[in-house]
Design a protein around this motif. Structure first.
Motif, PDB file in Angstrom:
ATOM      1  N   LEU A 231       0.829  -1.200   0.000  1.00 46.22           N
ATOM      2  CA  LEU A 231       0.000   0.000   0.000  1.00 46.22           C
ATOM      3  C   LEU A 231       0.867   1.256   0.000  1.00 46.22           C
ATOM      4  CD1 LEU A 231      -2.818  -1.059   2.494  1.00 46.22           C
ATOM      5  CD2 LEU A 231      -2.970  -0.869   0.014  1.00 46.22           C
ATOM      6  N   ASP A 232       2.145   1.076  -0.284  1.00 47.48           N
ATOM      7  CA  ASP A 232       3.039   2.213  -0.452  1.00 47.48           C
ATOM      8  C   ASP A 232       2.807   2.779  -1.857  1.00 47.48           C
ATOM      9  OD1 ASP A 232       5.106   4.013  -0.860  1.00 47.48           O
ATOM     10  OD2 ASP A 232       6.600   2.775   0.161  1.00 47.48           O
ATOM     11  N   PRO A 233       2.369   4.035  -1.979  1.00 47.00           N
ATOM     12  CA  PRO A 233       2.051   4.576  -3.317  1.00 47.00           C
ATOM     13  C   PRO A 233       3.193   4.454  -4.310  1.00 47.00           C
ATOM     14  CG  PRO A 233       1.319   6.072  -1.597  1.00 47.00           C
ATOM     15  CD  PRO A 233       2.122   5.004  -0.906  1.00 47.00           C
ATOM     16  N   GLN A 234       4.410   4.495  -3.834  1.00 45.84           N
ATOM     17  CA  GLN A 234       5.560   4.464  -4.734  1.00 45.84           C
ATOM     18  C   GLN A 234       5.686   3.131  -5.464  1.00 45.84           C
ATOM     19  OE1 GLN A 234       9.468   6.504  -3.895  1.00 45.84           O
ATOM     20  NE2 GLN A 234      10.126   4.406  -3.571  1.00 45.84           N
ATOM     21  N   HIS A 235       5.133   2.062  -4.888  1.00 44.40           N
ATOM     22  CA  HIS A 235       5.352   0.729  -5.449  1.00 44.40           C
ATOM     23  C   HIS A 235       4.094   0.057  -5.986  1.00 44.40           C
ATOM     24  CE1 HIS A 235       8.897   0.803  -2.453  1.00 44.40           C
ATOM     25  NE2 HIS A 235       9.339   1.123  -3.656  1.00 44.40           N
ATOM     26  N   VAL A 236       2.931   0.669  -5.858  1.00 45.08           N
ATOM     27  CA  VAL A 236       1.714   0.006  -6.339  1.00 45.08           C
ATOM     28  C   VAL A 236       1.706  -0.029  -7.863  1.00 45.08           C
ATOM     29  CG1 VAL A 236       0.372   0.644  -4.309  1.00 45.08           C
ATOM     30  CG2 VAL A 236       0.392   2.161  -6.291  1.00 45.08           C
ATOM     31  N   ASN A 237       1.169  -1.132  -8.411  1.00 48.01           N
ATOM     32  CA  ASN A 237       1.087  -1.236  -9.870  1.00 48.01           C
ATOM     33  C   ASN A 237      -0.165  -1.957 -10.349  1.00 48.01           C
ATOM     34  OD1 ASN A 237       1.696  -3.926  -9.293  1.00 48.01           O
ATOM     35  ND2 ASN A 237       3.868  -3.666  -9.736  1.00 48.01           N
TER      36      ASN A 237
ATOM     37  N   LEU B  14      -6.277  -2.777  -8.138  1.00 48.46           N
ATOM     38  CA  LEU B  14      -6.771  -2.854  -6.769  1.00 48.46           C
ATOM     39  C   LEU B  14      -5.927  -1.994  -5.843  1.00 48.46           C
ATOM     40  CD1 LEU B  14      -8.442  -4.025  -4.442  1.00 48.46           C
ATOM     41  CD2 LEU B  14      -6.891  -5.985  -4.424  1.00 48.46           C
ATOM     42  N   GLU B  15      -4.614  -2.149  -5.907  1.00 51.85           N
ATOM     43  CA  GLU B  15      -3.734  -1.387  -5.025  1.00 51.85           C
ATOM     44  C   GLU B  15      -3.848   0.106  -5.312  1.00 51.85           C
ATOM     45  OE1 GLU B  15      -0.034  -3.132  -5.951  1.00 51.85           O
ATOM     46  OE2 GLU B  15      -0.338  -4.916  -4.712  1.00 51.85           O
ATOM     47  N   SER B  16      -3.910   0.482  -6.586  1.00 49.15           N
ATOM     48  CA  SER B  16      -4.023   1.899  -6.931  1.00 49.15           C
ATOM     49  C   SER B  16      -5.327   2.485  -6.401  1.00 49.15           C
ATOM     50  CB  SER B  16      -3.945   2.082  -8.449  1.00 49.15           C
ATOM     51  OG  SER B  16      -2.686   1.676  -8.939  1.00 49.15           O
ATOM     52  N   HIS B  17      -6.402   1.725  -6.489  1.00 48.26           N
ATOM     53  CA  HIS B  17      -7.688   2.210  -5.979  1.00 48.26           C
ATOM     54  C   HIS B  17      -7.636   2.392  -4.463  1.00 48.26           C
ATOM     55  CE1 HIS B  17     -11.993   2.877  -5.742  1.00 48.26           C
ATOM     56  NE2 HIS B  17     -12.058   1.962  -4.797  1.00 48.26           N
ATOM     57  N   LEU B  18      -7.018   1.443  -3.754  1.00 52.62           N
ATOM     58  CA  LEU B  18      -6.910   1.568  -2.304  1.00 52.62           C
ATOM     59  C   LEU B  18      -6.048   2.765  -1.922  1.00 52.62           C
ATOM     60  CD1 LEU B  18      -6.475  -2.193  -1.289  1.00 52.62           C
ATOM     61  CD2 LEU B  18      -8.478  -0.745  -0.938  1.00 52.62           C
TER      62      LEU B  18
ATOM     63  N   ASN C  14       0.682   6.925  -7.735  1.00 51.48           N
ATOM     64  CA  ASN C  14       2.079   6.811  -7.287  1.00 51.48           C
ATOM     65  C   ASN C  14       2.616   8.111  -6.711  1.00 51.48           C
ATOM     66  OD1 ASN C  14       1.952   5.008 -10.093  1.00 51.48           O
ATOM     67  ND2 ASN C  14       2.765   3.946  -8.316  1.00 51.48           N
ATOM     68  N   SER C  15       2.037   9.253  -7.111  1.00 53.16           N
ATOM     69  CA  SER C  15       2.526  10.549  -6.632  1.00 53.16           C
ATOM     70  C   SER C  15       1.783  11.019  -5.384  1.00 53.16           C
ATOM     71  CB  SER C  15       2.413  11.598  -7.743  1.00 53.16           C
ATOM     72  OG  SER C  15       1.064  11.778  -8.120  1.00 53.16           O
ATOM     73  N   SER C  16       1.092  10.129  -4.692  1.00 50.82           N
ATOM     74  CA  SER C  16       0.401  10.494  -3.454  1.00 50.82           C
ATOM     75  C   SER C  16       1.396  11.033  -2.433  1.00 50.82           C
ATOM     76  CB  SER C  16      -0.324   9.281  -2.879  1.00 50.82           C
ATOM     77  OG  SER C  16      -1.303   8.803  -3.777  1.00 50.82           O
ATOM     78  N   ILE C  17       0.962  11.995  -1.651  1.00 56.17           N
ATOM     79  CA  ILE C  17       1.825  12.609  -0.642  1.00 56.17           C
ATOM     80  C   ILE C  17       1.871  11.724   0.595  1.00 56.17           C
ATOM     81  CG2 ILE C  17       2.227  14.649   0.766  1.00 56.17           C
ATOM     82  CD1 ILE C  17       2.563  15.038  -2.261  1.00 56.17           C
ATOM     83  N   VAL C  18       3.076  11.393   1.034  1.00 55.41           N
ATOM     84  CA  VAL C  18       3.276  10.501   2.181  1.00 55.41           C
ATOM     85  C   VAL C  18       4.018  11.259   3.274  1.00 55.41           C
ATOM     86  CG1 VAL C  18       3.340   8.476   0.683  1.00 55.41           C
ATOM     87  CG2 VAL C  18       5.475   9.618   1.313  1.00 55.41           C
ATOM     88  N   PRO C  19       3.910  10.827   4.527  1.00 53.45           N
ATOM     89  CA  PRO C  19       4.641  11.500   5.618  1.00 53.45           C
ATOM     90  C   PRO C  19       6.149  11.324   5.461  1.00 53.45           C
ATOM     91  CG  PRO C  19       2.904  10.040   6.457  1.00 53.45           C
ATOM     92  CD  PRO C  19       3.071   9.727   5.012  1.00 53.45           C
ATOM     93  N   MET C  20       6.894  12.250   6.052  1.00 51.42           N
ATOM     94  CA  MET C  20       8.351  12.124   6.024  1.00 51.42           C
ATOM     95  C   MET C  20       8.815  10.987   6.921  1.00 51.42           C
ATOM     96  SD  MET C  20       9.989  15.939   5.696  1.00 51.42           S
ATOM     97  CE  MET C  20       9.055  16.712   7.007  1.00 51.42           C
TER      98      MET C  20
END
Length: 352
Positions: free
Chosen positions: A130-136, A139-143, A250-256
């Protein structure tokens, strides 16, 4: 649980045929006093597990008849757990060899619950990440789109770009310098602030070599933070579609600061937060402080129910991926070659 164990002891001792044990015998079986044994019998009778007629007077013996098999009783309790959404507790009470029957019973507990405020949906396998950087996968992209937010978003038809975390942006004439302004008061699910510094770090993360999509963001040279709500992206080449790139999952903003289990229990700022993640289900709960309107549903549960007829023909990609083989959703892939290039060298066929 204790009452069920006592019933199992009764069944082992007397079976389902009528018996005439006295209270002293039952108290000895359960290692308790006669008064406590009488109370336990009354509780089992109220639950419909047995028939008990106490003998009155000298020479009249009590009569006991057990109405439920222990395995049927256990199955009823497991069904009750499934109805309440207690998948982990239900599966933990069974050996792996006995879990298949419970797995087959899951579909009857799917759908809407709690007066339509929650929803249970089946999925064939748990998300790989569920890490946006690695989803492909879809289903994962929708989540990810439910758990995280992005600077920009597309409308429902995917035809028009709309503001999201950023309420405004503009570029220079060359399309190489883009400035974004964030909404004030943005928060992650854990209460952490989502500001320009956080957004800048998240964008720079996209161009790292361990990001499978880093080539899409490789022309990002640097991000300059102006204040808590604004920052600028400097590109090495003109890109009039830069905001569109920042609207992808994939470009979702994540915490530092991200925990070691971020791929399984991520923290985002989207309309739903991850409340539970187990091999049996993924539970998302509505995030009350979302910058847009609150989700209508209180919770969404995704139950992992693999299909018995599902064949293992998932694609496994190894080429061009530094992290090794990854699994894609079941699909078919066609490689169409023009007639002039029909002849492909043997060494090129496998990579193609």
């Amino acid at each position: 649980m204790r009452l069920q164990q006592q019933y199992q002891q009764l069944y082992l001792a007397y079976g389902d045929a009528p018996a005439q044990p006295g209270l002293p015998q039952l108290a000895e079986l359960w290692r308790c006093g006669e008064r406590n044994a009488r109370l336990q019998l009354a509780r089992m009778r109220e639950l419909g597990w047995l028939e008990w007629r106490a003998g009155r007077g000298r020479g009249h013996r009590s009569t006991l008849r057990l109405l439920q098999r222990p395995d049927e009783l256990e199955w009823q309790q497991l069904q009750g757990m499934l109805a309440r959404g207690q998948l982990e507790q239900a599966f933990s009470r069974l050996e792996p060899s006995r879990q298949q029957r419970l797995l087959a019973a899951l579909p009857q507990h799917l759908g809407a619950g709690d007066s339509g405020r929650s929803l249970r949906i089946p999925i064939p396998h748990p998300p790989l990440t569920l890490d946006p950087q690695h989803v492909n996968s879809r289903l994962e992209s929708h989540l990810v789109r439910q758990i995280f937010d992005r600077l920009c978003r597309h409308d429902r038809l995917g035809q028009e770009l709309r503001p999201a975390l950023a309420h405004h942006w503009e570029a220079d004439a060359a399309g190489r310098n883009w400035r974004f302004w964030l909404r004030p008061g943005l928060r992650f699910h854990d209460g952490g602030a989502l500001d320009a510094e956080t957004a800048a770090a998240s964008l720079l993360r996209l161009k790292q070599p361990d990001n499978p999509y880093h080539a899409l963001y490789g022309h990002l040279q640097q991000v300059d933070v102006h204040d808590a709500q604004s920052f600028s992206c400097r590109l090495s080449e003109a890109d009039q579609l830069w905001p569109q790139r920042l609207a992808t999952a994939n470009s979702s903003i994540v915490p530092m600061r991200r925990g070691a289990d971020f791929e399984r229990m991520p923290v985002g700022s989207g309309p739903f937060r991850v409340e539970l993640s187990s091999p049996q289900r993924l539970k998302l709960a509505a995030f009350d402080q979302h910058y847009r309107e609150r989700a209508l549903l209180d919770a969404i549960e995704l139950w992992i129910i693999p299909s018995p007829a599902e064949q293992d023909f998932h694609l496994r990609l190894e080429y061009g991926n530094q992290r090794g083989a990854t699994m894609q959703q079941s699909a078919c892939t066609y490689l169409l070659l023009s007639p002039r290039s029909v002849r492909v060298e043997a060494g090129q066929r496998l990579p193609l």
